[in-house]
Write a protein that holds these residues in place. Sequence first.
Motif, PDB file in Angstrom:
ATOM      1  N   ARG A 147      48.485  -5.971  35.064  1.00  0.00           N
ATOM      2  CA  ARG A 147      49.071  -7.155  34.433  1.00  0.00           C
ATOM      3  C   ARG A 147      48.964  -7.056  32.918  1.00  0.00           C
ATOM      4  NH1 ARG A 147      47.160 -12.796  36.623  1.00  0.00           N
ATOM      5  NH2 ARG A 147      48.657 -13.356  34.996  1.00  0.00           N
ATOM      6  N   ASN A 148      47.864  -6.530  32.436  1.00  0.00           N
ATOM      7  CA  ASN A 148      47.683  -6.365  30.994  1.00  0.00           C
ATOM      8  C   ASN A 148      48.733  -5.426  30.413  1.00  0.00           C
ATOM      9  OD1 ASN A 148      46.113  -6.490  28.434  1.00  0.00           O
ATOM     10  ND2 ASN A 148      45.777  -4.333  28.874  1.00  0.00           N
ATOM     11  N   PHE A 149      49.112  -4.418  31.195  1.00  0.00           N
ATOM     12  CA  PHE A 149      50.127  -3.469  30.747  1.00  0.00           C
ATOM     13  C   PHE A 149      51.552  -3.940  31.041  1.00  0.00           C
ATOM     14  CE2 PHE A 149      46.672  -0.180  31.776  1.00  0.00           C
ATOM     15  CZ  PHE A 149      46.153  -0.271  30.500  1.00  0.00           C
ATOM     16  N   SER A 150      51.693  -5.187  31.521  1.00  0.00           N
ATOM     17  CA  SER A 150      53.018  -5.725  31.889  1.00  0.00           C
ATOM     18  C   SER A 150      53.708  -4.833  32.907  1.00  0.00           C
ATOM     19  CB  SER A 150      53.902  -5.893  30.639  1.00  0.00           C
ATOM     20  OG  SER A 150      53.301  -6.778  29.716  1.00  0.00           O
ATOM     21  N   ALA A 151      52.929  -4.357  33.872  1.00  0.00           N
ATOM     22  CA  ALA A 151      53.482  -3.491  34.921  1.00  0.00           C
ATOM     23  C   ALA A 151      54.442  -4.288  35.796  1.00  0.00           C
ATOM     24  CB  ALA A 151      52.357  -2.920  35.768  1.00  0.00           C
ATOM     25  N   PRO A 152      55.448  -3.653  36.374  1.00  0.00           N
ATOM     26  CA  PRO A 152      56.376  -4.360  37.260  1.00  0.00           C
ATOM     27  C   PRO A 152      55.669  -4.873  38.515  1.00  0.00           C
ATOM     28  CG  PRO A 152      56.743  -1.981  37.333  1.00  0.00           C
ATOM     29  CD  PRO A 152      55.788  -2.223  36.216  1.00  0.00           C
ATOM     30  N   GLN A 153      56.269  -5.870  39.134  1.00  0.00           N
ATOM     31  CA  GLN A 153      55.665  -6.510  40.298  1.00  0.00           C
ATOM     32  C   GLN A 153      55.448  -5.544  41.455  1.00  0.00           C
ATOM     33  OE1 GLN A 153      54.470  -9.699  40.742  1.00  0.00           O
ATOM     34  NE2 GLN A 153      54.720  -9.836  38.519  1.00  0.00           N
ATOM     35  N   PRO A 202      38.966  -9.668  23.818  1.00  0.00           N
ATOM     36  CA  PRO A 202      40.308  -9.086  23.759  1.00  0.00           C
ATOM     37  C   PRO A 202      40.254  -7.609  23.423  1.00  0.00           C
ATOM     38  CG  PRO A 202      39.897 -10.389  21.800  1.00  0.00           C
ATOM     39  CD  PRO A 202      38.742 -10.639  22.743  1.00  0.00           C
ATOM     40  N   ALA A 203      41.048  -6.823  24.136  1.00  0.00           N
ATOM     41  CA  ALA A 203      41.144  -5.385  23.855  1.00  0.00           C
ATOM     42  C   ALA A 203      42.599  -5.052  23.616  1.00  0.00           C
ATOM     43  CB  ALA A 203      40.585  -4.581  25.025  1.00  0.00           C
ATOM     44  N   ARG A 204      42.942  -4.690  22.394  1.00  0.00           N
ATOM     45  CA  ARG A 204      44.348  -4.500  22.042  1.00  0.00           C
ATOM     46  C   ARG A 204      44.666  -3.013  21.891  1.00  0.00           C
ATOM     47  NH1 ARG A 204      46.427  -9.377  20.407  1.00  0.00           N
ATOM     48  NH2 ARG A 204      44.924 -11.012  19.962  1.00  0.00           N
ATOM     49  N   TYR A 205      45.866  -2.682  22.294  1.00  0.00           N
ATOM     50  CA  TYR A 205      46.344  -1.309  22.155  1.00  0.00           C
ATOM     51  C   TYR A 205      47.724  -1.374  21.500  1.00  0.00           C
ATOM     52  CZ  TYR A 205      42.814  -0.965  25.738  1.00  0.00           C
ATOM     53  OH  TYR A 205      41.654  -1.085  26.458  1.00  0.00           O
ATOM     54  N   PRO A 206      47.793  -1.536  20.179  1.00  0.00           N
ATOM     55  CA  PRO A 206      49.079  -1.739  19.516  1.00  0.00           C
ATOM     56  C   PRO A 206      50.059  -0.611  19.789  1.00  0.00           C
ATOM     57  CG  PRO A 206      47.240  -2.130  18.008  1.00  0.00           C
ATOM     58  CD  PRO A 206      46.675  -1.509  19.239  1.00  0.00           C
ATOM     59  N   GLU A 207      49.552   0.613  19.915  1.00  0.00           N
ATOM     60  CA  GLU A 207      50.460   1.737  20.077  1.00  0.00           C
ATOM     61  C   GLU A 207      51.168   1.736  21.422  1.00  0.00           C
ATOM     62  OE1 GLU A 207      47.281   1.821  20.023  1.00  0.00           O
ATOM     63  OE2 GLU A 207      46.457   3.179  21.536  1.00  0.00           O
ATOM     64  N   ALA A 210      50.787  -2.985  24.885  1.00  0.00           N
ATOM     65  CA  ALA A 210      50.161  -3.741  25.963  1.00  0.00           C
ATOM     66  C   ALA A 210      49.581  -5.034  25.432  1.00  0.00           C
ATOM     67  CB  ALA A 210      49.054  -2.915  26.618  1.00  0.00           C
ATOM     68  N   LYS A 211      49.476  -6.023  26.314  1.00  0.00           N
ATOM     69  CA  LYS A 211      48.871  -7.289  25.960  1.00  0.00           C
ATOM     70  C   LYS A 211      47.358  -7.126  25.917  1.00  0.00           C
ATOM     71  CE  LYS A 211      52.432  -9.785  28.548  1.00  0.00           C
ATOM     72  NZ  LYS A 211      52.654 -10.677  29.701  1.00  0.00           N
ATOM     73  N   PRO A 212      46.652  -8.002  25.179  1.00  0.00           N
ATOM     74  CA  PRO A 212      45.193  -7.936  25.208  1.00  0.00           C
ATOM     75  C   PRO A 212      44.676  -8.353  26.559  1.00  0.00           C
ATOM     76  CG  PRO A 212      45.937  -9.896  24.015  1.00  0.00           C
ATOM     77  CD  PRO A 212      47.156  -9.076  24.293  1.00  0.00           C
ATOM     78  N   LEU A 213      43.541  -7.808  26.937  1.00  0.00           N
ATOM     79  CA  LEU A 213      42.896  -8.218  28.184  1.00  0.00           C
ATOM     80  C   LEU A 213      42.397  -9.639  28.029  1.00  0.00           C
ATOM     81  CD1 LEU A 213      40.784  -5.079  29.034  1.00  0.00           C
ATOM     82  CD2 LEU A 213      42.568  -6.026  30.470  1.00  0.00           C
ATOM     83  N   ALA A 214      42.813 -10.519  28.938  1.00  0.00           N
ATOM     84  CA  ALA A 214      42.309 -11.887  28.919  1.00  0.00           C
ATOM     85  C   ALA A 214      40.835 -11.898  29.251  1.00  0.00           C
ATOM     86  CB  ALA A 214      43.104 -12.732  29.920  1.00  0.00           C
TER      87      ALA A 214
END
Length: 222
Positions: A147-153, A202-207, A210-214
């Motif tokens: 979900r953090n990576f906005s993976a498809p359903q 929050p863990a961000r990966y701008p490159e 991906a969204k930050p981990l909630a």
Amino acid sequence: MRRHVYLKGIGTTLFIGLFFGAYFYLLKDPAYPATVMPVTLLDRLIGFQPQALPIYISLWVYVSLPPALLATRRQLYGYGMAMALTCLAALAVFYFWPTAVPAANIDWSLYSDLEFLKSMDAAGNACPSLHVATAVFSAVWLHRLLRNFSAPQWMLFINWIWCTGIVYSTLATRQHVAVDVLAGLALGLLGAYLSLRYRKCPARYPESGAKPLADGFAGGTD
């Protein structure tokens, strides 16, 4: 997945090796007589299915997926600690309350792969099922990471189908009974909930976009 490949590969291998060492020690040298677990209606409804063995064995691939998707050493160490504590909780139960699966009325010589598994794993250290606990723990973490990576359903769906298949295979191969599975479900869910609930950052990966981990272990630095 490209980050810390050697740390992930070696660390996961060592973790599994240490776990099996402790597991087999308790299996072969229990502190107390083993309690035979009861057979329930659910066990009778699920028939013996030897073809479920590959799904059962696939756990060792499945549990390696969450750490493969973590990006920093701090996350990896935190995840490993949470998984270790979950396994240690089960090992403590095995030590103080050893249990065993009731003998099945099956000629294991007709199923060579399962016969080998039975010769290695025997019938002890049954409750809670660590096979189930580690699968559920991994499923919850995979769901959060995907979900953090906005993976498809469909990826989320496959994750839970795979986990469900592993849980089902423990009954279909007669490695566990339903009581073991329910206890493993509870342990895995509790371990995953606590590890995600009390390590918020929050863990961000701008490159990667991906969204930050909630919730989750702190991102930290490499």
